[in-house]
Write a protein that holds these residues in place. Structure first.
Motif, PDB file in Angstrom:
ATOM      1  N   ASP A 350       0.799  -1.218   0.000  1.00 41.00           N
ATOM      2  CA  ASP A 350       0.000   0.000   0.000  1.00 41.00           C
ATOM      3  C   ASP A 350       0.836   1.275   0.000  1.00 41.00           C
ATOM      4  O   ASP A 350       0.325   2.351  -0.301  1.00 41.00           O
ATOM      5  N   GLN A 351       2.122   1.166   0.355  1.00 37.29           N
ATOM      6  CA  GLN A 351       2.943   2.376   0.409  1.00 37.29           C
ATOM      7  C   GLN A 351       4.422   2.031   0.351  1.00 37.29           C
ATOM      8  O   GLN A 351       4.820   0.889   0.603  1.00 37.29           O
ATOM      9  N   PHE A 352       5.209   3.041  -0.032  1.00 37.21           N
ATOM     10  CA  PHE A 352       6.660   3.003   0.102  1.00 37.21           C
ATOM     11  C   PHE A 352       7.018   3.747   1.382  1.00 37.21           C
ATOM     12  O   PHE A 352       6.420   4.781   1.689  1.00 37.21           O
ATOM     13  N   THR A 353       8.012   3.244   2.113  1.00 34.49           N
ATOM     14  CA  THR A 353       8.604   4.018   3.196  1.00 34.49           C
ATOM     15  C   THR A 353       9.896   4.618   2.660  1.00 34.49           C
ATOM     16  O   THR A 353      10.822   3.884   2.297  1.00 34.49           O
ATOM     17  N   LEU A 354       9.947   5.925   2.571  1.00 34.09           N
ATOM     18  CA  LEU A 354      11.091   6.631   2.008  1.00 34.09           C
ATOM     19  C   LEU A 354      12.146   6.820   3.091  1.00 34.09           C
ATOM     20  O   LEU A 354      11.839   7.306   4.188  1.00 34.09           O
ATOM     21  N   VAL A 355      13.386   6.425   2.798  1.00 32.39           N
ATOM     22  CA  VAL A 355      14.463   6.523   3.788  1.00 32.39           C
ATOM     23  C   VAL A 355      15.692   7.171   3.165  1.00 32.39           C
ATOM     24  O   VAL A 355      15.863   7.171   1.945  1.00 32.39           O
ATOM     25  N   ASP A 356      16.571   7.719   4.026  1.00 32.72           N
ATOM     26  CA  ASP A 356      17.830   8.265   3.536  1.00 32.72           C
ATOM     27  C   ASP A 356      18.899   7.172   3.542  1.00 32.72           C
ATOM     28  O   ASP A 356      18.624   6.003   3.843  1.00 32.72           O
ATOM     29  N   GLU A 357      20.137   7.534   3.219  1.00 34.54           N
ATOM     30  CA  GLU A 357      21.198   6.528   3.111  1.00 34.54           C
ATOM     31  C   GLU A 357      21.533   5.875   4.455  1.00 34.54           C
ATOM     32  O   GLU A 357      22.106   4.791   4.495  1.00 34.54           O
ATOM     33  N   ALA A 366       2.140   6.878  -0.834  1.00 33.76           N
ATOM     34  CA  ALA A 366       1.046   5.936  -1.068  1.00 33.76           C
ATOM     35  C   ALA A 366       1.132   5.312  -2.459  1.00 33.76           C
ATOM     36  O   ALA A 366       1.444   5.993  -3.440  1.00 33.76           O
ATOM     37  N   ILE A 367       0.839   4.030  -2.534  1.00 33.17           N
ATOM     38  CA  ILE A 367       0.698   3.329  -3.817  1.00 33.17           C
ATOM     39  C   ILE A 367      -0.802   3.335  -4.092  1.00 33.17           C
ATOM     40  O   ILE A 367      -1.503   2.332  -3.964  1.00 33.17           O
ATOM     41  N   ASP A 368      -1.291   4.515  -4.443  1.00 30.96           N
ATOM     42  CA  ASP A 368      -2.720   4.775  -4.428  1.00 30.96           C
ATOM     43  C   ASP A 368      -3.459   4.333  -5.678  1.00 30.96           C
ATOM     44  O   ASP A 368      -4.698   4.356  -5.704  1.00 30.96           O
ATOM     45  N   ALA A 369      -2.756   3.923  -6.721  1.00 29.41           N
ATOM     46  CA  ALA A 369      -3.421   3.509  -7.953  1.00 29.41           C
ATOM     47  C   ALA A 369      -3.430   1.994  -8.128  1.00 29.41           C
ATOM     48  O   ALA A 369      -3.716   1.504  -9.215  1.00 29.41           O
ATOM     49  N   ARG A 370      -3.124   1.247  -7.068  1.00 32.55           N
ATOM     50  CA  ARG A 370      -3.124  -0.213  -7.200  1.00 32.55           C
ATOM     51  C   ARG A 370      -4.521  -0.794  -7.072  1.00 32.55           C
ATOM     52  O   ARG A 370      -4.756  -1.948  -7.419  1.00 32.55           O
TER      53      ARG A 370
END
Length: 378
Positions: A350-357, A366-370
């Motif tokens: 349902d979503q990506f968790t965005l992280v730094d290095e 959000a993966i809102d178009a799935r």
């Protein structure tokens, strides 16, 4: 972050696993690299949103210079229409009600383009569009995949003439996407087959123009041939989808870049060890439901420092088999796993968790178009 990292940061234990981690710096570097490639080689980028199904990522691609996005389905397009101004639906429509949805969708976009590969659908389009409200269309050409598309020859020319002459359509050009070439392992074979296909498309384009049928758009190509498609000088826009993320399928083929991946691996599945009772064998919470299973097995990117193989143990469970047959790791150990095929793996979440290095959490996307449901404007 390095692949030798033996222990992931403890704050990641706040995340419910399995989940998708997206490394922000690599993701954005990939977007910038593809955008620069298009600018340097004089073609437009229309990335395929079927890979990510995310309004936030579609917006990021537009911000990096993409002219719009591709969508594989009407549902994807309906969900992304508020995020972008231009959408190409790359799959042919099959039913009258599909065209009805397209008619409504077009009112929400500055530009909507559909593909047609059969004369059978022409009457359905004519029921909704006319000379006062024509629909922009591309002729979908078959690159000998026999998936969608009409033959690059007489049948294609006849349908193109129909689409050009009827007032219900605004004929914009052709689509020719050769998905069967994206993962050809040998760079030499991939180049040869791609060049042969684009030569056929160029010949077809010239035949159209000889019949006074303009062909301003030639859309196709993908991540696996991104550095080949422009060379023939016929493609005007590239439909690459996987380049922001990459996966094991793309890391297993030869590239022009001295064997190095042209884009960085930015997408990983975070999983947790949930059982460790047998030496040399531990169980995780990422099984068949957490990865695409149409390709090779996933691979361990980070979290352990001993050689091990990732395996599936069932719907909910995966695991590690250590080469020495003895190593084990504590329950709660977290791992970053490289997915075999990014598109269908992303589609499971349902979503990506965005992280730094440093794997510090930055945001969620959000993966809102799935969803396959009709767009409800909410």
């Amino acid at each position: 972050m390095t692949t030798s990292q033996a222990k992931l940061p403890t704050h990641l234990q706040d995340l419910q696993t399995p989940c998708l981690l997206l490394l922000d710096s690599r993701f954005r570097a990939n977007l910038a690299a593809m955008s620069a490639h298009g600018q340097a080689n004089n073609f437009a980028l229309r990335p395929h949103a079927k890979t990510h199904k995310s309004s936030a990522i579609a917006k990021a691609q537009i911000e990096q210079g993409a002219i719009g996005v591709c969508c594989a389905t009407i549902s994807e397009a309906e969900h992304l229409a508020d995020a972008v101004h231009s959408i190409l639906i790359t799959s042919p429509l099959a039913l009258h009600r599909h065209v009805d949805r397209v008619s409504s969708l077009r009112e929400r976009l500055a530009e909507l383009i559909c593909v047609v590969d059969s004369p059978a659908m022409v009457p359905h389009f004519e029921a909704f569009f006319d000379e006062t409200r024509p629909l922009d269309v591309l002729l979908d050409l078959d690159p000998d995949m026999h998936r969608t598309g009409i033959e690059i020859g007489h049948a294609g020319l006849a349908l193109a003439k129909t689409l050009h002459d009827l007032p219900s359509f605004n004929f914009k050009g052709v689509q020719c996407y050769a998905g069967n070439l994206m993962h050809v392992e040998s760079i030499g074979q991939r180049m040869r087959r791609s060049h042969e296909l684009w030569q056929r498309v160029e010949t077809f384009k010239r035949q159209l123009e000889a019949e006074h049928i303009p062909c301003p758009i030639v859309s196709g190509g993908g991540t696996g041939t991104f550095d080949i498609d422009w060379q023939a000088g016929v493609a005007t826009e590239l439909q690459a989808g996987s380049y922001p993320f990459m996966d094991l399928e793309y890391s297993s083929i030869e590239w022009n870049n001295e064997g190095n991946l042209p884009f960085e691996q930015s997408l990983f599945v975070l999983t947790t060890v949930v059982s460790a009772n047998t030496p040399g064998n531990v169980t995780t919470d990422a099984g068949l439901k957490a990865f695409s299973t149409d390709s090779v097995l996933p691979e361990i990117h980070a979290g352990v420092d001993r050689p091990a193989k990732y395996v599936f143990k069932g719907d909910e469970h995966g695991g590690l088999i250590f080469e020495d047959g003895m190593t084990t790791v504590p329950i709660g150990t977290q791992l970053l796993i490289t997915p075999p095929h990014c598109d269908p793996t992303i589609n499971l979440y349902d979503q990506f968790t965005l992280v730094d290095e440093d794997l510090q959490i930055l945001d969620t996307l959000a993966i809102d178009a799935r969803s396959g449901r009709l767009y409800e404007g909410v």
